[in-house]
Design a protein around this motif. Structure first.
Motif, mmCIF file in Angstrom:
data_model
loop_
_atom_site.group_PDB
_atom_site.id
_atom_site.type_symbol
_atom_site.label_atom_id
_atom_site.label_comp_id
_atom_site.label_asym_id
_atom_site.label_seq_id
_atom_site.Cartn_x
_atom_site.Cartn_y
_atom_site.Cartn_z
ATOM 1 N N ASP A 181 26.594 -46.243 -8.987
ATOM 2 C CA ASP A 181 25.885 -46.300 -10.262
ATOM 3 C C ASP A 181 26.701 -45.616 -11.355
ATOM 4 O O ASP A 181 27.596 -44.815 -11.074
ATOM 5 C CB ASP A 181 24.514 -45.629 -10.128
ATOM 6 N N PRO A 182 26.404 -45.900 -12.623
ATOM 7 C CA PRO A 182 27.185 -45.309 -13.730
ATOM 8 C C PRO A 182 27.064 -43.799 -13.824
ATOM 9 O O PRO A 182 28.015 -43.130 -14.214
ATOM 10 C CB PRO A 182 26.602 -45.997 -14.978
ATOM 11 N N VAL A 183 25.908 -43.232 -13.458
ATOM 12 C CA VAL A 183 25.731 -41.777 -13.542
ATOM 13 C C VAL A 183 26.671 -41.067 -12.567
ATOM 14 O O VAL A 183 27.312 -40.067 -12.909
ATOM 15 C CB VAL A 183 24.267 -41.392 -13.271
ATOM 16 N N SER A 184 26.767 -41.583 -11.350
ATOM 17 C CA SER A 184 27.669 -40.979 -10.361
ATOM 18 C C SER A 184 29.132 -41.150 -10.759
ATOM 19 O O SER A 184 29.952 -40.238 -10.576
ATOM 20 C CB SER A 184 27.433 -41.601 -8.984
ATOM 21 N N LEU A 185 29.481 -42.301 -11.319
ATOM 22 C CA LEU A 185 30.864 -42.531 -11.741
ATOM 23 C C LEU A 185 31.274 -41.578 -12.857
ATOM 24 O O LEU A 185 32.441 -41.186 -12.955
ATOM 25 C CB LEU A 185 31.035 -43.980 -12.205
ATOM 26 N N VAL A 186 30.318 -41.193 -13.689
ATOM 27 C CA VAL A 186 30.614 -40.261 -14.780
ATOM 28 C C VAL A 186 30.560 -38.820 -14.290
ATOM 29 O O VAL A 186 31.335 -37.965 -14.734
ATOM 30 C CB VAL A 186 29.619 -40.476 -15.938
ATOM 31 N N ARG A 187 29.654 -38.532 -13.361
ATOM 32 C CA ARG A 187 29.415 -37.145 -12.935
ATOM 33 C C ARG A 187 30.572 -36.561 -12.134
ATOM 34 O O ARG A 187 31.007 -35.438 -12.383
ATOM 35 C CB ARG A 187 28.125 -37.093 -12.110
ATOM 36 N N PHE A 188 31.071 -37.310 -11.155
ATOM 37 C CA PHE A 188 32.095 -36.762 -10.264
ATOM 38 C C PHE A 188 33.471 -36.792 -10.929
ATOM 39 O O PHE A 188 33.790 -37.705 -11.686
ATOM 40 C CB PHE A 188 32.123 -37.535 -8.946
ATOM 41 N N GLU A 189 34.257 -35.799 -10.593
ATOM 42 C CA GLU A 189 35.576 -35.647 -11.221
ATOM 43 C C GLU A 189 36.537 -36.737 -10.770
ATOM 44 O O GLU A 189 37.341 -37.227 -11.567
ATOM 45 C CB GLU A 189 36.137 -34.271 -10.886
#
Length: 206
Positions: A181-189
């Motif tokens: 999902d987009p949130v995980s793609l943005v959250r993790f380094e």
């Protein structure tokens, strides 16, 4: 677009060819913001409940007479301007927070995030990522050896050993391509994709 292919030591030995339509797009910040906000809004359950003035348990008796006391007029203790009174526009459990997002916009947002991750050198490919047993220390040691701390691992099939071993690590998540999902793609380094998962991502977003 060429993506780095990492070995078990976290070193880039060669590159993998990836389509420019997915991994070399221009970063569209307004679209990414809209996709992330809509994804988070659609995950809200809407279970807040506040009481209106008719639902507050209070006497309907007039607190004091209308005139002559020097105080402001008051009709009942459940008034919204009183402490402990009801809300004017209360939140209800059936409130709908969902936002409509077209499939084309959602996919374009994912491609924009992946492209920016690739440009920043924060997206790489591995041949495979497996562990022999569902032990957290095995995954932690493997990631430490590759120099990775906060990572989203996208694998073609969710292996039980890998999932159970990684679920206790706060900065590590293991998902299949359809659950990236987009949130995980943005959250993790960092984002780490296995070769078979890369083919599935190209099939989904191509």
């Amino acid at each position: 677009m060429e993506l780095k292919l990492l070995n078990h030591d976290g070193e880039s030995t060669t590159t993998v060819e990836a389509p420019d339509t997915i991994f070399a797009r221009e970063f569209n910040e307004p679209l990414v913001h809209q996709v992330v906000v809509a994804y988070q809004a659609n995950a809200r359950s809407g279970n807040r409940k506040q009481k209106a003035r008719s639902e507050v348990k209070a006497s309907t008796r007039k607190p004091w007479r209308q005139k002559g006391t020097g105080r402001a007029r008051a009709g009942m203790a459940s008034s919204p301007i009183w402490r402990g009174g009801g809300r004017v526009f209360p939140n209800t459990p059936d409130e709908n927070y969902s936002q409509k997002l077209n499939r084309k916009m959602y996919r374009a947002g994912l491609c924009s995030i992946l492209s920016q991750r690739a440009r920043d050198g924060r997206l790489a490919v591995v041949d495979e990522f497996t562990v022999e047993a569902p032990k957290t220390r095995l995954v932690a040691a493997k990631l430490k050896g590759m120099g990775l701390d906060s990572v989203l691992l996208i694998t073609d099939q969710l292996d039980d050993n890998l999932y159970l071993a990684a679920r206790n690590l706060a900065n590590v998540a293991v998902v299949e391509p359809r659950h990236a999902d987009p949130v995980s793609l943005v959250r993790f380094e960092r984002v780490l994709i296995t070769r078979p998962a890369l083919a599935k991502v190209q099939e989904m977003l191509g």
